[in-house]
Scaffold this active site. Sequence first.
Site, mmCIF file in Angstrom:
data_model
loop_
_atom_site.group_PDB
_atom_site.id
_atom_site.type_symbol
_atom_site.label_atom_id
_atom_site.label_comp_id
_atom_site.label_asym_id
_atom_site.label_seq_id
_atom_site.Cartn_x
_atom_site.Cartn_y
_atom_site.Cartn_z
ATOM 1 N N LEU A 1 0.860 -1.195 0.000
ATOM 2 C CA LEU A 1 0.000 0.000 0.000
ATOM 3 C C LEU A 1 0.886 1.231 0.000
ATOM 4 O O LEU A 1 1.768 1.335 0.860
ATOM 5 C CB LEU A 1 -0.844 0.062 1.284
ATOM 6 C CG LEU A 1 -1.948 -0.967 1.477
ATOM 7 C CD1 LEU A 1 -2.531 -0.823 2.875
ATOM 8 C CD2 LEU A 1 -3.041 -0.771 0.431
ATOM 9 N N HIS A 2 0.662 2.152 -0.918
ATOM 10 C CA HIS A 2 1.422 3.399 -0.867
ATOM 11 C C HIS A 2 0.695 4.584 -1.485
ATOM 12 O O HIS A 2 1.182 5.702 -1.408
ATOM 13 C CB HIS A 2 2.786 3.240 -1.548
ATOM 14 C CG HIS A 2 2.688 3.173 -3.041
ATOM 15 N ND1 HIS A 2 2.237 2.064 -3.703
ATOM 16 C CD2 HIS A 2 2.953 4.094 -3.989
ATOM 17 C CE1 HIS A 2 2.243 2.297 -4.997
ATOM 18 N NE2 HIS A 2 2.672 3.525 -5.210
#
Length: 372
Positions: free
Chosen positions: A205-206
């Site tokens: 996740l980013h």
Amino acid sequence: MPKLLHVVGARPNFMKVAPVLHAGRARGGLEQILLHTGQHYDVSMSDRFFHELGLPEPDVNLGVGSDTHAIQTGKILINFDPVLERLQPDWVVVYGDVNSTVACALAAVKRGIRVAHVEAGLRSFDRTMPEEINRIVTDQLADLCLTPSRDGNANLAAEGIPAHRVRLVGNVMVDTLLRLRPAARERRMPHETGVDGQAFAVVTLHRPSNVDSREVLAELLEGLAEVARVMPVLFPIHPRTRQRILDFGLESLVGGVRLLAPLGYIETVSLVDQAAVVLTDSGGLQEETTMLGVPCLTLRPNTERPVTITEGTNRLIESSRAALVTAFREVMAQRNDGGYRPGSPEGWDGRAGGRVVAALLGEPDELASARS
Ligand code: UD1
């Protein structure tokens, strides 16, 4: 001798430039220059990928580093311009949708230097995504839009880009995946991380939409903690996401999820290849899971890579705890029912890098002749 200047800046660019550089080198008769903007600079986000992918040291590094979008983009424009003046390439080749892509395309067209965009035409139709703005602008600027899939050609036609500027070449990232999959198998990351022989999940996740809001990030961490009660959850964490967890004081929600340092390319493929499920907001992982036949839950309301849904293993889900847990349970049930098959969209065949070079040299379109 034609002179190609390839531009990379951020992690997802490195696996895309590698097959084009290799194909150019194999053909000979070309001068190739590799330029790194320095958008990503940590060893774990940059140098190790060069090593694993067999990329040469960049000939030029603009050293721009992190900043706001405007400052980062502006610094690239300012630092790239004198390089163009000095080197006078025939083509500037830009990759993907990061700030380095749009900045270098703009600097080059302003000097009358031809620009080719590899991975052109992808659209999420979500203008809140910084990458969507980069895609739209880069494609409008580029003399040659090289698309990874046919939806890209349709999107460009809808934006008024004439057909003579567009060519389907297939997916260069798939070239890298197919080349390095054997090395990834040998790397045996599931063994090293102690999940060998078990079903396990891999998470990345980013995206700002998932990690820059405390509420959304908390929901996602709660959902992942529930998955971790069923199977090990391995989460190689992007520096932005690690920082946000600390900023928001969410450390206690990480629960049973195992946070890992950012992984290299071969380590990532080694884990993903054997995973029961991948939960991600990455563009690249949507494609890699489709090629590997691993179910992918994409925590986004849209994707610029629709063939991973229509011809692959990808599914979009809302970024909430409930949606994540429900989708995870459904994937597990479907897996027990016979599971997922690898997808094979047109041109995702390990030979896209060669088609990019052929397009730059004005040679006939291999995929078009195969169809006629
Ligand atoms: C960028 C790309 C995104 C891509 C992602 C892959 C844009 C607009 N976004 O997002 O499309 O999916 O790369 O990782 O170009 N940082 C480090 N070390 C580094 C690089 C960054 O610690 O080597 C930290 C910095 O605090 C920085 C933050 O990560 O502020 C974000 O980096 P940035 O390059 O601005 O965007 P990404 O989120 O990485």
